[in-house]
Design a protein around this motif. Structure first.
Motif, mmCIF file in Angstrom:
data_model
loop_
_atom_site.group_PDB
_atom_site.id
_atom_site.type_symbol
_atom_site.label_atom_id
_atom_site.label_comp_id
_atom_site.label_asym_id
_atom_site.label_seq_id
_atom_site.Cartn_x
_atom_site.Cartn_y
_atom_site.Cartn_z
ATOM 1 N N GLU A 88 -10.835 -19.009 -19.350
ATOM 2 C CA GLU A 88 -9.960 -17.864 -19.589
ATOM 3 C C GLU A 88 -10.815 -16.652 -19.951
ATOM 4 O O GLU A 88 -11.492 -16.648 -20.987
ATOM 5 C CB GLU A 88 -8.974 -18.175 -20.710
ATOM 6 C CG GLU A 88 -7.972 -17.055 -20.959
ATOM 7 C CD GLU A 88 -6.889 -17.457 -21.946
ATOM 8 O OE1 GLU A 88 -6.990 -18.586 -22.488
ATOM 9 O OE2 GLU A 88 -5.965 -16.671 -22.168
ATOM 10 N N THR A 89 -10.800 -15.637 -19.108
ATOM 11 C CA THR A 89 -11.619 -14.446 -19.314
ATOM 12 C C THR A 89 -10.873 -13.214 -18.798
ATOM 13 O O THR A 89 -9.752 -13.313 -18.303
ATOM 14 C CB THR A 89 -12.953 -14.533 -18.548
ATOM 15 O OG1 THR A 89 -12.683 -14.431 -17.146
ATOM 16 C CG2 THR A 89 -13.699 -15.828 -18.815
ATOM 17 N N LEU A 90 -11.533 -12.075 -18.866
ATOM 18 C CA LEU A 90 -11.127 -10.873 -18.155
ATOM 19 C C LEU A 90 -12.043 -10.724 -16.948
ATOM 20 O O LEU A 90 -13.256 -10.952 -17.044
ATOM 21 C CB LEU A 90 -11.249 -9.632 -19.045
ATOM 22 C CG LEU A 90 -10.383 -9.593 -20.302
ATOM 23 C CD1 LEU A 90 -10.661 -8.305 -21.079
ATOM 24 C CD2 LEU A 90 -8.898 -9.689 -19.964
ATOM 25 N N GLY A 105 -13.152 -8.064 -13.784
ATOM 26 C CA GLY A 105 -13.097 -6.711 -13.242
ATOM 27 C C GLY A 105 -14.278 -6.473 -12.328
ATOM 28 O O GLY A 105 -15.056 -7.394 -12.034
ATOM 29 N N LYS A 112 -15.969 -7.575 -20.696
ATOM 30 C CA LYS A 112 -15.410 -7.605 -22.042
ATOM 31 C C LYS A 112 -14.204 -6.697 -22.187
ATOM 32 O O LYS A 112 -13.303 -6.967 -22.980
ATOM 33 C CB LYS A 112 -16.489 -7.208 -23.055
ATOM 34 C CG LYS A 112 -17.617 -8.207 -23.193
ATOM 35 C CD LYS A 112 -18.601 -7.767 -24.274
ATOM 36 C CE LYS A 112 -19.714 -8.795 -24.455
ATOM 37 N NZ LYS A 112 -20.678 -8.389 -25.508
ATOM 38 N N GLY A 144 -10.897 -5.323 -17.800
ATOM 39 C CA GLY A 144 -10.590 -6.252 -16.713
ATOM 40 C C GLY A 144 -9.174 -6.789 -16.823
ATOM 41 O O GLY A 144 -8.401 -6.419 -17.703
ATOM 42 N N LYS A 145 -8.823 -7.683 -15.904
ATOM 43 C CA LYS A 145 -7.511 -8.304 -15.902
ATOM 44 C C LYS A 145 -7.634 -9.763 -16.325
ATOM 45 O O LYS A 145 -8.621 -10.432 -16.015
ATOM 46 C CB LYS A 145 -6.881 -8.212 -14.507
ATOM 47 C CG LYS A 145 -6.585 -6.783 -14.070
ATOM 48 C CD LYS A 145 -5.933 -6.755 -12.692
ATOM 49 C CE LYS A 145 -5.601 -5.328 -12.278
ATOM 50 N NZ LYS A 145 -4.956 -5.276 -10.938
ATOM 51 N N GLU A 146 -6.605 -10.244 -17.014
ATOM 52 C CA GLU A 146 -6.607 -11.626 -17.466
ATOM 53 C C GLU A 146 -6.752 -12.570 -16.281
ATOM 54 O O GLU A 146 -6.094 -12.412 -15.254
ATOM 55 C CB GLU A 146 -5.305 -11.919 -18.200
ATOM 56 C CG GLU A 146 -5.199 -13.350 -18.703
ATOM 57 C CD GLU A 146 -3.822 -13.676 -19.250
ATOM 58 O OE1 GLU A 146 -3.738 -14.426 -20.238
ATOM 59 O OE2 GLU A 146 -2.819 -13.172 -18.674
ATOM 60 N N THR A 154 -3.589 -17.301 -12.573
ATOM 61 C CA THR A 154 -3.617 -15.911 -12.120
ATOM 62 C C THR A 154 -4.326 -15.868 -10.774
ATOM 63 O O THR A 154 -4.954 -16.846 -10.366
ATOM 64 C CB THR A 154 -4.363 -15.025 -13.127
ATOM 65 O OG1 THR A 154 -5.682 -15.562 -13.328
ATOM 66 C CG2 THR A 154 -3.636 -14.981 -14.450
ATOM 67 N N ARG A 184 -6.836 -13.385 -9.410
ATOM 68 C CA ARG A 184 -7.755 -12.260 -9.342
ATOM 69 C C ARG A 184 -8.737 -12.424 -8.187
ATOM 70 O O ARG A 184 -9.040 -13.543 -7.755
ATOM 71 C CB ARG A 184 -8.534 -12.107 -10.647
ATOM 72 C CG ARG A 184 -7.668 -12.077 -11.894
ATOM 73 C CD ARG A 184 -6.569 -11.045 -11.809
ATOM 74 N NE ARG A 184 -5.682 -11.117 -12.959
ATOM 75 C CZ ARG A 184 -4.464 -10.627 -12.983
ATOM 76 N NH1 ARG A 184 -3.952 -10.046 -11.911
ATOM 77 N NH2 ARG A 184 -3.723 -10.732 -14.068
ATOM 78 N N GLN A 239 -11.627 -15.124 -8.095
ATOM 79 C CA GLN A 239 -11.478 -15.685 -9.440
ATOM 80 C C GLN A 239 -12.249 -16.986 -9.642
ATOM 81 O O GLN A 239 -13.025 -17.113 -10.600
ATOM 82 C CB GLN A 239 -10.004 -15.907 -9.757
ATOM 83 C CG GLN A 239 -9.772 -16.528 -11.137
ATOM 84 C CD GLN A 239 -8.309 -16.584 -11.516
ATOM 85 O OE1 GLN A 239 -7.571 -15.647 -11.257
ATOM 86 N NE2 GLN A 239 -7.874 -17.676 -12.118
#
Length: 372
Positions: free
Chosen positions: A207-209, A211, A224, A227-229, A252, A254, A257
């Motif tokens: 689980e990160t952000l 971008g 950090k 970005g998007k979840e 999600t 992304r 991803q």
């Protein structure tokens, strides 16, 4: 397409403007309306021809393809209204972006609402710079001409060019909206199979952000801020001497991803030319198999969603393609495992019977990699 004579209504232009433009012709004759008096030639033409970009119009002017009162002009020339413009339209590759192209599509399921297909590696999904033709969109328009009436030919999600596997396409605008809403509320389940570098130690959640990579705008990265979840669940199917066979479920969707998350977890996907590790230590037979793969070892294996017409949950699977199958066979053989992929069948049957197999409570640990 909007009525070409009804230009920028919100800018107080209307269909009574005194010019006619046949956008499909190669040569246009336009009269500049008084409402555009005082504007630069390039800006005025961009208003009059909204189907063409201002940069392309500027290029036409500089190349002498636009005559103002039978004289060559400059993009910066100011207009007073009433000028006669002769434009020689120069077609570009972009004009072929939405042209139907016959293509051998692997259709898994089709009805009057959706198309579910198995995309091969190497096929670009949507036209863009460098890939204006030969895309999945072109093939879909040939397979189902009605898709010309649906934005993006019904495409609601994408796969990277070198990722294979399942996609769903909407055949009508209401169905497309329904599927987009499912993606937004995360009721669409997408499960991928992949080969990762190294021995992934346990199952878990990443689980990160995510971008744009601040050091390379062509890549994505864990960031950090800003970005998007992004949430990916990972299960280890098999472990080999230098690699792991894994299954990834997306919460999600992304860009890149799984590829970004597995690199961040220090287990990038085998064969990934953008996010992978070309110096990963492994035997020569495995190196040769990864080289032969010539792409990231990632396949969209299962796709589940609520059918927009029946409101019933439907699920589809696409078998591992031959190139990944070969890599897995080499890895299994080297590790002394049965290279017939018998365990692949066992896992497929197990997951097919388990509707809740991606419940977080099933994991050995909650977090595999989380960046604060």
């Amino acid at each position: 397409m909007e009525n070409p004579n009804q230009i920028f209504e919100n800018d107080h232009y209307n269909e009574d403007l005194p010019f006619q433009a046949a956008l499909s012709s190669e040569n246009l004759l336009l009269n500049v309306p008084n409402e555009l008096a005082g504007m630069r030639l390039d800006a005025a033409l961009a208003k009059m021809l909204p189907d063409y970009s201002r940069s392309r119009i500027t290029t036409w002017i500089k190349d002498g393809l636009v005559l103002c009162n039978n004289q060559e002009a400059s993009p910066k020339d100011k207009l007073i209204g009433g000028e006669e413009l002769h434009i020689q339209i120069q077609q570009s590759d972009e004009n072929q972006a939405f042209e139907p192209e016959l293509m051998d599509l692997d259709i898994v399921f089709e009805d009057d609402a959706v198309i579910v297909l198995n995309k091969p590696a190497g096929l670009v999904v949507h036209p863009a710079a460098g890939n204006w033709t030969g895309t999945l969109l072109n093939g879909l328009l040939a397979h189902c001409p009605e898709l010309s009436q649906v934005p993006r030919a019904g495409i609601v999600h994408r796969l990277d060019k070198d990722t294979s596997g399942l996609m769903v396409v909407a055949k009508t605008l209401p169905v497309q909206n329904h599927l987009v809403q499912q993606l937004q509320n995360r009721s669409v389940k997408r499960i991928y199979r992949a080969v990762a570098d190294g021995v992934v130690p346990f199952d878990g959640k990443i689980e990160t952000l995510i971008g744009r990579d601040p050091h390379n705008r062509l890549k994505m990265a864990v960031v950090k801020f800003g970005g998007k979840e992004a949430i990916t669940h990972v299960k280890v199917l098999e472990r080999y001497q230098s690699h792991s066979y894994i299954e990834c479920s997306l919460e999600t969707g992304r860009t890149h991803q799984i590829r970004v998350h597995m690199r961040e977890a220090r287990h990038p996907l085998a064969g990934d030319l953008v996010y992978g590790n070309p110096r990963h230590v492994c035997s020569q037979p495995v190196k040769d198999a990864v080289k032969k793969l010539a792409r990231q070892a990632l396949h969209a294996y299962r796709l589940s969603f609520v059918h927009p017409k029946s409101d019933q949950s439907v699920s589809f699977e696409a078998p591992i393609p031959d190139d990944m199958y070969y890599l897995l066979s080499v890895l299994r053989l080297e590790s002394g495992l049965d290279s017939s992929l018998s365990k692949e069948i066992e896992w497929a049957n197990e997951f097919a019977d388990d509707e809740d197999d991606w419940n977080e409570d099933d994991y050995d640990v909650e977090v595999m990699y989380v960046r604060d």
